[in-house]
Design an enzyme around this catalytic site. Sequence first.
Site, PDB file in Angstrom:
ATOM      1  N   ARG A  21      -2.998   4.587  -1.261  1.00 41.18           N
ATOM      2  CA  ARG A  21      -3.033   3.149  -0.980  1.00 41.18           C
ATOM      3  C   ARG A  21      -2.870   2.351  -2.274  1.00 41.18           C
ATOM      4  O   ARG A  21      -2.103   1.410  -2.353  1.00 41.18           O
ATOM      5  CB  ARG A  21      -4.356   2.817  -0.291  1.00 41.18           C
ATOM      6  CG  ARG A  21      -4.519   1.358   0.142  1.00 41.18           C
ATOM      7  CD  ARG A  21      -5.822   1.217   0.938  1.00 41.18           C
ATOM      8  NE  ARG A  21      -6.162  -0.146   1.285  1.00 41.18           N
ATOM      9  CZ  ARG A  21      -5.759  -0.753   2.402  1.00 41.18           C
ATOM     10  NH1 ARG A  21      -4.986  -0.133   3.260  1.00 41.18           N
ATOM     11  NH2 ARG A  21      -6.138  -1.994   2.670  1.00 41.18           N
ATOM     12  N   HIS A  64       0.868  -1.183   0.000  1.00 42.12           N
ATOM     13  CA  HIS A  64       0.000   0.000   0.000  1.00 42.12           C
ATOM     14  C   HIS A  64       0.900   1.227   0.000  1.00 42.12           C
ATOM     15  O   HIS A  64       1.753   1.385   0.887  1.00 42.12           O
ATOM     16  CB  HIS A  64      -0.934  -0.010   1.216  1.00 42.12           C
ATOM     17  CG  HIS A  64      -1.912  -1.147   1.191  1.00 42.12           C
ATOM     18  ND1 HIS A  64      -2.178  -1.960   2.278  1.00 42.12           N
ATOM     19  CD2 HIS A  64      -2.676  -1.619   0.179  1.00 42.12           C
ATOM     20  CE1 HIS A  64      -3.083  -2.864   1.931  1.00 42.12           C
ATOM     21  NE2 HIS A  64      -3.403  -2.677   0.665  1.00 42.12           N
ATOM     22  N   GLU A 113       1.885  -5.709  10.780  1.00 39.93           N
ATOM     23  CA  GLU A 113       0.855  -4.636  10.777  1.00 39.93           C
ATOM     24  C   GLU A 113       1.036  -3.816  12.041  1.00 39.93           C
ATOM     25  O   GLU A 113       0.859  -4.331  13.141  1.00 39.93           O
ATOM     26  CB  GLU A 113      -0.533  -5.279  10.733  1.00 39.93           C
ATOM     27  CG  GLU A 113      -1.700  -4.323  10.650  1.00 39.93           C
ATOM     28  CD  GLU A 113      -1.897  -3.759   9.254  1.00 39.93           C
ATOM     29  OE1 GLU A 113      -1.512  -2.599   9.066  1.00 39.93           O
ATOM     30  OE2 GLU A 113      -2.444  -4.471   8.375  1.00 39.93           O
ATOM     31  N   TYR A 146     -10.654   1.263   5.565  1.00 34.00           N
ATOM     32  CA  TYR A 146     -11.941   0.586   5.449  1.00 34.00           C
ATOM     33  C   TYR A 146     -13.094   1.597   5.443  1.00 34.00           C
ATOM     34  O   TYR A 146     -14.257   1.230   5.606  1.00 34.00           O
ATOM     35  CB  TYR A 146     -12.106  -0.435   6.583  1.00 34.00           C
ATOM     36  CG  TYR A 146     -10.992  -1.466   6.621  1.00 34.00           C
ATOM     37  CD1 TYR A 146     -10.293  -1.807   5.460  1.00 34.00           C
ATOM     38  CD2 TYR A 146     -10.629  -2.092   7.799  1.00 34.00           C
ATOM     39  CE1 TYR A 146      -9.265  -2.728   5.481  1.00 34.00           C
ATOM     40  CE2 TYR A 146      -9.594  -3.023   7.828  1.00 34.00           C
ATOM     41  CZ  TYR A 146      -8.915  -3.329   6.669  1.00 34.00           C
ATOM     42  OH  TYR A 146      -7.895  -4.243   6.702  1.00 34.00           O
ATOM     43  N   ASN A 161      -3.313  -5.698  -2.456  1.00 36.54           N
ATOM     44  CA  ASN A 161      -3.265  -6.812  -1.503  1.00 36.54           C
ATOM     45  C   ASN A 161      -4.520  -7.677  -1.548  1.00 36.54           C
ATOM     46  O   ASN A 161      -4.758  -8.475  -0.648  1.00 36.54           O
ATOM     47  CB  ASN A 161      -3.039  -6.276  -0.086  1.00 36.54           C
ATOM     48  CG  ASN A 161      -2.317  -7.279   0.793  1.00 36.54           C
ATOM     49  OD1 ASN A 161      -1.529  -8.092   0.300  1.00 36.54           O
ATOM     50  ND2 ASN A 161      -2.593  -7.231   2.097  1.00 36.54           N
TER      51      ASN A 161
END
Lengths: 288, 288
Positions: free
Chosen positions: B54, B12, B163, B273, B61
Site C-alpha cells: 500500500r 496505493h 473505489e 484498516y 492518500n
Amino acid sequence: MINSVAIVGGTHGNETSGIQLVRNWMQNGIPSAFSSLNIRCFFANHAAMQANVRFLDEDLNRQFLPERLNSDSDAKEAILAKKINQELGPKGESNTDLVIDIHNTTSHMGATLIILATDDFHIQMARYVKQHMPEANILVEDEKPVPEHPYLCTIGRRGVMVEVGAQPQGVLREDVYQLTQTLTETLLAFCQAYNDGKTQNLPECEAFRLGVNIDFPMNEDGERKAMIHHQLQDADFVPLLPGQPIFRCFDGTDITWQGEDVTYPHFINEAAYHKLHVAFATASLVTL
Amino acid sequence: MINSVAIVGGTHGNETSGIQLVRNWMQNGIPSAFSSLNIRCFFANHAAMQANVRFLDEDLNRQFLPERLNSDSDAKEAILAKKINQELGPKGESNTDLVIDIHNTTSHMGATLIILATDDFHIQMARYVKQHMPEANILVEDEKPVPEHPYLCTIGRRGVMVEVGAQPQGVLREDVYQLTQTLTETLLAFCQAYNDGKTQNLPECEAFRLGVNIDFPMNEDGERKAMIHHQLQDADFVPLLPGQPIFRCFDGTDITWQGEDVTYPHFINEAAYHKLHVAFATASLVTL
C-alpha cells in the site's frame, strides 16, 4: 500412534484464520473432545504477524530443507526456521507425531487438506476427512519424497497443511474461520479414531493430485498481458476442459485451455504468487 | 469546463485494477470517444507499486494537507506528495480540472464513486453516473470542506475517487477491472456531457453519506474479541437494521447493531484498516 500434535498458525504472518484459531485455543483451551491427544498450539512467525506481512525476508514455508537449515543465511526466516526446527522437529527425527500447519489463500479453494504422501496413514486421513466433512477438498503433493519438501509441516514425523479460501491477506472472514476450525477439529478427531484403530475400513475418496503451475502470459517488458478470465476466477477445483477460456487479454482476446485433458485448477489468482506470475496450478483427479 | 483530466493509478501500490487500467491506457491510448478531453494518465507511487504494498512509510492518500505538504518529513510518501502536488496541483490553484484517483477495496462495495462535495457539479456527476451505470454506488464524504481532506484527488480543481471491490490486495480480478474501467469511462463521458451543457436536467439519484467508523470490540490486551458476522460480511450498502448481528465473538456470542436507525455499512472488513481495527463505516441514505 499419534500422541503429540502441533497446531501451527502464523507461518505466514498475514494469514489470519489460523492465527486466530491458535490464539483462541491458546487462551481458552483446546476443545475437551480431544483430551486424549497431547496438543501444542504454536505461533511460527511472530514478527511477520506483528507486521501483518507474509514474511520479512524470505518465505518461512520454504526454509525446511537440510541445505537451508544448515546454511549460515542471516535472513530472518532462515534463522527462525532453525529455531522452529529445534522446537517442533528436528526434521527426520522429530518428537512431534503430527504437525498441522494452517494457511489461508485468496483463491476460492474452500477447506482444503494438503497431504504430502499417500501411504496408509494419509489415505485413511483423507478418507476420514471426506467422510466427516464432504465439502473439504484433498490436495495431494506427492511428486517427491516428503523430506524433499521445504514446508514447515515436514519437520514433524508427519505433517499436513490446512489451506482455506477465499480470504484476502490481513482479513479474517467468519466463513473461512469456521471452515478452518472444522477441518482442524476433523483432523484431531481423525487422530483419535486412528489411535483407536477405527479408520482402516473407510470408503475410498476422491482427491486432486498437483500437476504444474501455469504462468500468466507476459510481454517482452516482463508485464502481464492478461488477467484470469472471469469464467475461471473463483472456479478452483471445477473441471477445466480443453477450449475453455483461462485468460482475458488486455487487448480483448481470450486464451483458452490447451491441455489435452480435463484439469482441476486451484490456487487461481493467489495473491502470494503475484511476483512469481503464477496464474494457477493444475491437478488430476485421483482416487485414494 | 472540464478540459484537463488526470487519471491516477497506484496511489496505493497494491491496488492493481487502477494500476492496470492506467498502464493499458498509457500503452494503447485513451479510448477515442474521449478525444475532446486533455487526459493525462499518471502513476502515483512507483516504489510502492514495485514493492506490491500500500505504501512504504506513510499512506500517500493522507498527505495532501497544507501542514503535510509544507512539512520537512523525510517519510518517502511525504516527499512524494510534494512532487505530485507540483505535477497535478498545486492544491488550491491547480491547472488540472479534474483528478480521478482509482482505488480498490477488499470490501464488497462494487463500483463506488466517492465525491467530496455536493455542489451542482458533483450532483450532476452523481446523477449522470447513476443514470448510465445504475449498479454504481455514490458515496458522499462532505463532512468537511474539500481542501481539508488529505486525499490526493483534492489537489485538482476538482477531484473524485473510484473505489471498486471486492478485490484482495495484490490481485487483479476481471470483474473488478471491468467495473473500474466502466466507471472511469462513465466519468469521462460525464465530463464531455457537462462541457456540452447536457447534464443539468438529470433525475435525482440516491447516494450514501458517510457517517462514522465502527471499531472491532477489543479486549484489555488490545486483541480483537470478535470478527465481522457472516450476515454482515459482503453486505456493503445493504440496509443494516437495529438488532441485526454485526459481530460474531470468539466466545460464540453475537453483537447486534445498536443504532437507533437503519444504516448503510460499507468498507466492511477492509484489509487496509486492519491496524486501525476499523470494522466498517456507516452511512445514511440521501437524495442528490
